[in-house]
Design a protein around this motif. Sequence first.
Motif, short mmCIF file in Angstrom:
data_model
loop_
_atom_site.label_atom_id
_atom_site.label_comp_id
_atom_site.label_asym_id
_atom_site.label_seq_id
_atom_site.Cartn_x
_atom_site.Cartn_y
_atom_site.Cartn_z
N ASN A 249 0.12 -0.93 0.23
CA ASN A 249 0.11 -0.10 -0.07
C ASN A 249 0.94 1.26 -0.26
O ASN A 249 0.76 1.93 -0.51
N ASN A 250 1.99 1.36 0.72
CA ASN A 250 2.87 2.67 0.68
C ASN A 250 3.14 2.29 -0.76
O ASN A 250 3.57 4.02 -0.83
N SER A 251 4.20 1.38 -0.99
CA SER A 251 4.32 1.24 -2.44
C SER A 251 3.95 2.20 -3.35
O SER A 251 3.78 2.69 -4.43
N GLY A 252 2.35 1.44 -3.62
CA GLY A 252 1.20 2.01 -4.61
C GLY A 252 1.05 3.31 -3.98
O GLY A 252 1.18 4.33 -5.32
N GLN A 253 0.37 4.09 -2.86
CA GLN A 253 0.87 5.95 -2.76
C GLN A 253 1.73 5.85 -3.82
O GLN A 253 1.57 7.45 -3.92
N MET A 254 3.10 5.45 -3.02
CA MET A 254 4.43 6.53 -3.67
C MET A 254 4.40 6.33 -4.65
O MET A 254 4.78 7.68 -5.86
#
Length: 405
Positions: A249-254
């Motif tokens: 999720n973090n990398s998806g938002q990033m």
Amino acid sequence: MSGETTLAGTPPPVRRWPAADLSGTDFDPVLTELMEEGPVTRVQLPNGEGWAWLVTRYDDVRMVTNDARFSREAVMDKPVTRLAPHFIPDRGAVGFLDPPDHTRLRRSVAAAFTAKGVERVRDRARGMLDELVGELLRGGPPADLTAAVLSPFPIAVICELMGVPAADRHEMHTWTQVILSSAHGKEVSERAKREMSAYFSDLVGLRENSTGEDVTSLLGAAVGRGEVTLEEAVGLAVLLQIGGEAVTNNSGQMFYLLLTRPDLAERLRAEPEIRPRAIDELLRYIPHRNAVGLSRIAMEDVEIGGVRIRAGDPVYVSYLAANRDPDVFPAPETIDFARDPNPHVAFGFGPHYCPGGMLARLESQLLVDALLDRVPGLKLAVAPDRVPFRKGALIRGPEALPVTW
């Protein structure tokens, strides 16, 4: 719970916080209002009972999370207002222990999460990522970056670190998705947690005399030495395994940010030396979760920001709000790759600081390097507002990230 809690005599009103599904990297408008209302406000979340204090200023958040007067353990058996319909940690799980038990349990796996422990999986992680990006390129555009890379990569890495065999990765992922969703209802989520717990009970039990460096081997050895119970070991393994998928999720938002702000992506391509600092700034900026995580209980009367919190009152902190505190981060709404210092609390603070912080940074750096350098024309395949974001999730992120190149 007493309502007479401000030093001035009138408590702040209780604000309902529906924690609506938000798109993109939009900051929660309710949280923005609460931050503007004052350093300490009162909220009511969709599940549980009653209200809780919400602390949003950076210094106050760090104080509460690092102060023995606020207990995680005391939350057990209390129907505190919360976001999730089900109560995620099991009794005795590390998320709801206080020192010294918390310290003892964390110590049993600390070696896997040190710089040396994380370095141990770097080459294997890079190799797995290279394979995934190779498959992405061979398949050709368009593609779903989440399904092709951002989901399988963190699963493979956390399973590697945990010592979960590759054949069981898919099952782990399925359980994690159900546990981290508020959309399936309590029964389904609780069943998934029981199944994952039973799996780790077997795996840790098999490794009681292990000398391996993976997490389940370290836990098995600690159980064998009588330092932790099997129940404690299993609770910790479940939380670490679930936490490992937060990187998706973090990398998806990033990457959603980098692909909707191509100027940022171009800068990272042109100046690879700034990537580690840029990733920290993106971690500060992205809204990792919906609403708030796990609460604490005040064990005695404490004053914060001119508000008296009574013994027995539940208290939440917002790391997202702390990361936007203008007193600590000038122009907090601006993504500034030159921001220095950047003491963000994206991985928490105090005894419950996320043990996987170093691993998450490593994964983020490997992803940025691989995707920016090997797929130079990477761009969104749909308009930004057509990217679907997770609904009913505790942790925010895109469900799919349609890309082309």
